[in-house]
Design an enzyme around this catalytic site. Structure first.
Site, PDB file in Angstrom:
ATOM      1  N   CYS A 104       0.866  -1.183   0.000  1.00  0.00           N
ATOM      2  CA  CYS A 104       0.000   0.000   0.000  1.00  0.00           C
ATOM      3  C   CYS A 104       0.905   1.235   0.000  1.00  0.00           C
ATOM      4  CB  CYS A 104      -0.982  -0.020   1.172  1.00  0.00           C
ATOM      5  SG  CYS A 104      -0.204  -0.010   2.804  1.00  0.00           S
ATOM      6  N   ASN A 163       2.328   1.393   4.339  1.00  0.00           N
ATOM      7  CA  ASN A 163       2.640   0.128   5.029  1.00  0.00           C
ATOM      8  C   ASN A 163       2.365   0.214   6.535  1.00  0.00           C
ATOM      9  OD1 ASN A 163       5.505  -2.087   5.564  1.00  0.00           O
ATOM     10  ND2 ASN A 163       3.410  -2.637   5.140  1.00  0.00           N
ATOM     11  N   CYS A 179      -1.355   0.755   7.413  1.00  0.00           N
ATOM     12  CA  CYS A 179      -2.800   0.481   7.563  1.00  0.00           C
ATOM     13  C   CYS A 179      -3.219  -0.761   6.770  1.00  0.00           C
ATOM     14  CB  CYS A 179      -3.645   1.681   7.126  1.00  0.00           C
ATOM     15  SG  CYS A 179      -3.338   3.182   8.092  1.00  0.00           S
ATOM     16  N   ARG A 180      -3.336  -0.631   5.455  1.00  0.00           N
ATOM     17  CA  ARG A 180      -3.937  -1.717   4.661  1.00  0.00           C
ATOM     18  C   ARG A 180      -3.009  -2.911   4.459  1.00  0.00           C
ATOM     19  NH1 ARG A 180      -5.158   2.042  -0.242  1.00  0.00           N
ATOM     20  NH2 ARG A 180      -3.284   2.961   0.683  1.00  0.00           N
ATOM     21  N   SER A 181      -1.766  -2.675   3.998  1.00  0.00           N
ATOM     22  CA  SER A 181      -0.929  -3.843   3.673  1.00  0.00           C
ATOM     23  C   SER A 181      -0.490  -4.641   4.901  1.00  0.00           C
ATOM     24  CB  SER A 181       0.253  -3.477   2.762  1.00  0.00           C
ATOM     25  OG  SER A 181       1.138  -2.585   3.370  1.00  0.00           O
ATOM     26  N   ASP A 193      -8.077   3.888   0.944  1.00  0.00           N
ATOM     27  CA  ASP A 193      -7.120   4.290   1.982  1.00  0.00           C
ATOM     28  C   ASP A 193      -7.879   4.844   3.194  1.00  0.00           C
ATOM     29  OD1 ASP A 193      -5.117   5.379   3.492  1.00  0.00           O
ATOM     30  OD2 ASP A 193      -4.156   6.434   1.827  1.00  0.00           O
TER      31      ASP A 193
HETATM   32  P1  4NP Z   1      -1.743   2.777   4.113  1.00  0.00           P
HETATM   33  O1  4NP Z   1      -2.328   4.154   4.680  1.00  0.00           O
HETATM   34  O2  4NP Z   1      -1.226   3.094   2.737  1.00  0.00           O
HETATM   35  O3  4NP Z   1      -2.940   1.893   4.082  1.00  0.00           O
HETATM   36  O4  4NP Z   1      -0.672   2.342   5.085  1.00  0.00           O
HETATM   37  C1  4NP Z   1      -1.565   5.328   4.722  1.00  0.00           C
HETATM   38  C2  4NP Z   1      -0.659   5.524   5.731  1.00  0.00           C
HETATM   39  C3  4NP Z   1       0.067   6.702   5.791  1.00  0.00           C
HETATM   40  C4  4NP Z   1      -0.130   7.681   4.834  1.00  0.00           C
HETATM   41  C5  4NP Z   1      -1.022   7.476   3.811  1.00  0.00           C
HETATM   42  C6  4NP Z   1      -1.751   6.299   3.753  1.00  0.00           C
HETATM   43  N1  4NP Z   1       0.593   8.897   4.911  1.00  0.00           N
HETATM   44  O5  4NP Z   1       0.344   9.792   4.071  1.00  0.00           O
HETATM   45  O6  4NP Z   1       1.458   9.046   5.786  1.00  0.00           O
END
Ligand code: 4NP
Length: 166
Positions: free
Chosen positions: A8, A11, A13-15, A133
């Site tokens: 994702c 790294n 939240c989702r992945s 997201d």
């Molecule tokens: P992820 O979510 O891609 O599911 O881990 C996010 C985590 C952090 C950020 C964006 C999305 N960020 O902009 O820091």
């Protein structure tokens, strides 16, 4: 040995949620010697961090402990090591396509494109195959993400078992 990498943006939240849940299904199926699971982000902001507290808590509510996972960024070597590199959304897939080395033999695609259908052919997502997201959203966004990931990870394991006869 089949190697699966979930990717994702951050790294956190989702992945890592997909990593933790899929690993649990692999372990429960007695396939931990046959399937290697990992996750990474296209971005580097959260390298070395534990998963987001909201992602950890919603996973734990459903019985999955993902607290031990640690953020890392996708690297060139991943494209040479992993059989499946599965992106959580279309932007992640686009970013991965841009850095995929020519000699990579990895199957690169959207997680839900691989995991949308169960063995009876029933779909869990519609035309849009993104796991949205949840980072800037509320609890309901994390709930939606883990619902898609939970069913998707089960579908993915069934598909990989079928494709690799394991
Ligand atoms: P992820 O979510 O891609 O599911 O881990 C996010 C985590 C952090 C950020 C964006 C999305 N960020 O902009 O820091």
């Amino acid at each position: 040995m089949v190697k699966v990498l979930f990717v994702c943006l951050g790294n956190i939240c989702r992945s890592p949620t997909a990593h933790g849940l899929f690993q649990a299904y692999v372990n429960n199926a007695g396939l931990s010697e046959d399937i290697v699971v990992d996750s990474a982000g296209t971005g580097a902001w959260h390298v070395g961090e534990s998963p987001d507290k909201r992602a950890q808590s919603i996973a734990l509510n459903k019985g999955y402990d993902i607290s031990h996972l640690s953020g890392r960024q996708v690297e060139r070597d991943d494209f040479l090591r992993f059989d499946y590199i599965l992106a959580m959304d279309t932007q992640n897939l686009h970013d991965l396509s841009n850095i995929k080395p020519a000699q990579s033999k990895s199957t690169l695609g959207l997680f839900l494109a691989f995991a949308n259908k169960d063995t009876a052919g029933k779909s869990i997502a519609g035309r849009v195959l993104d796991v949205p997201d949840p980072f800037y959203g509320g609890a309901e966004h994390f709930e939606k993400a883990i619902q898609l990931i939970e069913t998707g990870a089960k579908n993915l394991l069934a598909r990989i078992r079928e494709e690799h006869d394991i």
